[in-house]
Write a protein that holds these residues in place. Structure first.
Motif: not given
Length: 292
Positions: A49-57, A158-166, A219-221, A279-282
């Motif tokens: 949920g990285k991207t989902t959280s980035s966008v919705n927050l 500024v929210l930075i959305d990352c790929p699933p890697s390090l 905490l997601t999903m 909305s509540e998390a934000a």
């Protein structure tokens, strides 16, 4: 077993309370930070949920008056898609910023659906950036340098959305951010691999970015019907303490559907449980942490 059922009941009640509270807070004025908060959203595990959280927050913060920029560092460009921003190969993107030193000002565009929300899009060109960055000078700090040269003071977040890697893209995000938000899904193996992420954060903090700190765990999903979700939530809270937001993000069909319409769930279905939870998390983020 009795304890697990009790935990599941408490978590369901917490989620329900959060959703009700979110709707009552939606129209209130939220505090804005006294300086731009640069938040990296990372977890090398995919599908958390990285991207989902980035966008919705980002959407929720913008809808409450904050000026927000989403930097899409994932070659898949899903955050750009969800914000309705064009990101085909000819569009100037974060790739040109990292590899060709293009100013951020030349690529940042407004998200069409939501005022106050902007995006630095990603294109498929970014897929080759991991290899191309290897030969660059100060390869880990290219995003930080671009942000320093950009007037981030016009933004609250500024929210930075990352790929699933390090890899180097995520390392650039960790060097570029002041805070780290880690989404953790309430499923089996949720904590697996987090040790590696925390070690990477410690290395970045020691050698490249002393300001970096883990400020938020989300905490997601969350599926209130399962004992496992309650157990994972309890484990995460016991391990990370106060940085874990009180709000949990439930599994939601609406959250999954929204990007296919080029929208966040905040505009696609603002009354859904997923939208209210984000909305509540934000709201908690805007107040600097967990709201009691």
């Amino acid at each position: 077993m009795r304890e697990a059922l009790k935990d599941a009941k408490v978590s369901r009640e917490t989620t329900a309370t959060a959703v009700k509270t979110a709707s009552s807070r939606r129209d209130r004025e939220w505090p804005r930070p006294d300086h731009c908060r640069v938040v990296t959203i990372a977890n090398q595990k995919g599908g958390v949920g990285k991207t989902t959280s980035s966008v919705n927050l980002a959407a929720s913060l913008a809808m409450h008056g904050a000026q927000v920029l989403v930097v899409d560092l994932d070659p898949q460009g899903n955050a750009s898609t969800a914000l309705g921003v064009e990101h085909h190969a000819e569009v100037p993107s974060i790739y040109e910023v990292l590899i060709e030193d293009m100013p951020l000002d030349d690529i940042v565009v407004p998200a069409p659906e939501i005022p106050n929300l902007y995006c630095a899009p990603a294109t498929l060109n970014l897929a080759g950036a991991e290899i191309e960055l290897v030969s660059k000078v100060a390869r880990e700090s290219r995003l930080r340098r671009a942000l320093d040269a950009y007037d981030t003071n016009k933004f609250d977040y500024v929210l930075i959305d990352c790929p699933p890697s390090l890899g180097l893209l995520t390392v650039n995000a960790l060097v570029g951010g002041d805070e780290l938000l880690i989404p953790i899904q309430c499923e089996y193996y949720a904590l697996e691999g987090l040790g590696q992420l925390i070690r990477t954060v410690d290395l970045v903090k020691a050698h490249l970015n002393q300001k970096l700190r883990v400020s938020t765990i989300l905490l997601t999903m969350y599926d209130a019907r399962t004992r496992l979700a309650a157990q994972v939530a309890e484990d995460v809270r016991s391990h990370f303490g106060d940085v874990v937001l009180n709000t949990v993000i439930p599994r939601s069909v609406r959250v999954s559907e929204a990007p296919s319409y080029g929208q966040s769930v905040m505009t696609y279905d603002p009354g859904s449980s997923g939208a209210l939870a984000y909305s509540e998390a934000a709201y908690e983020m805007a107040h600097g942490g967990a709201v009691q």
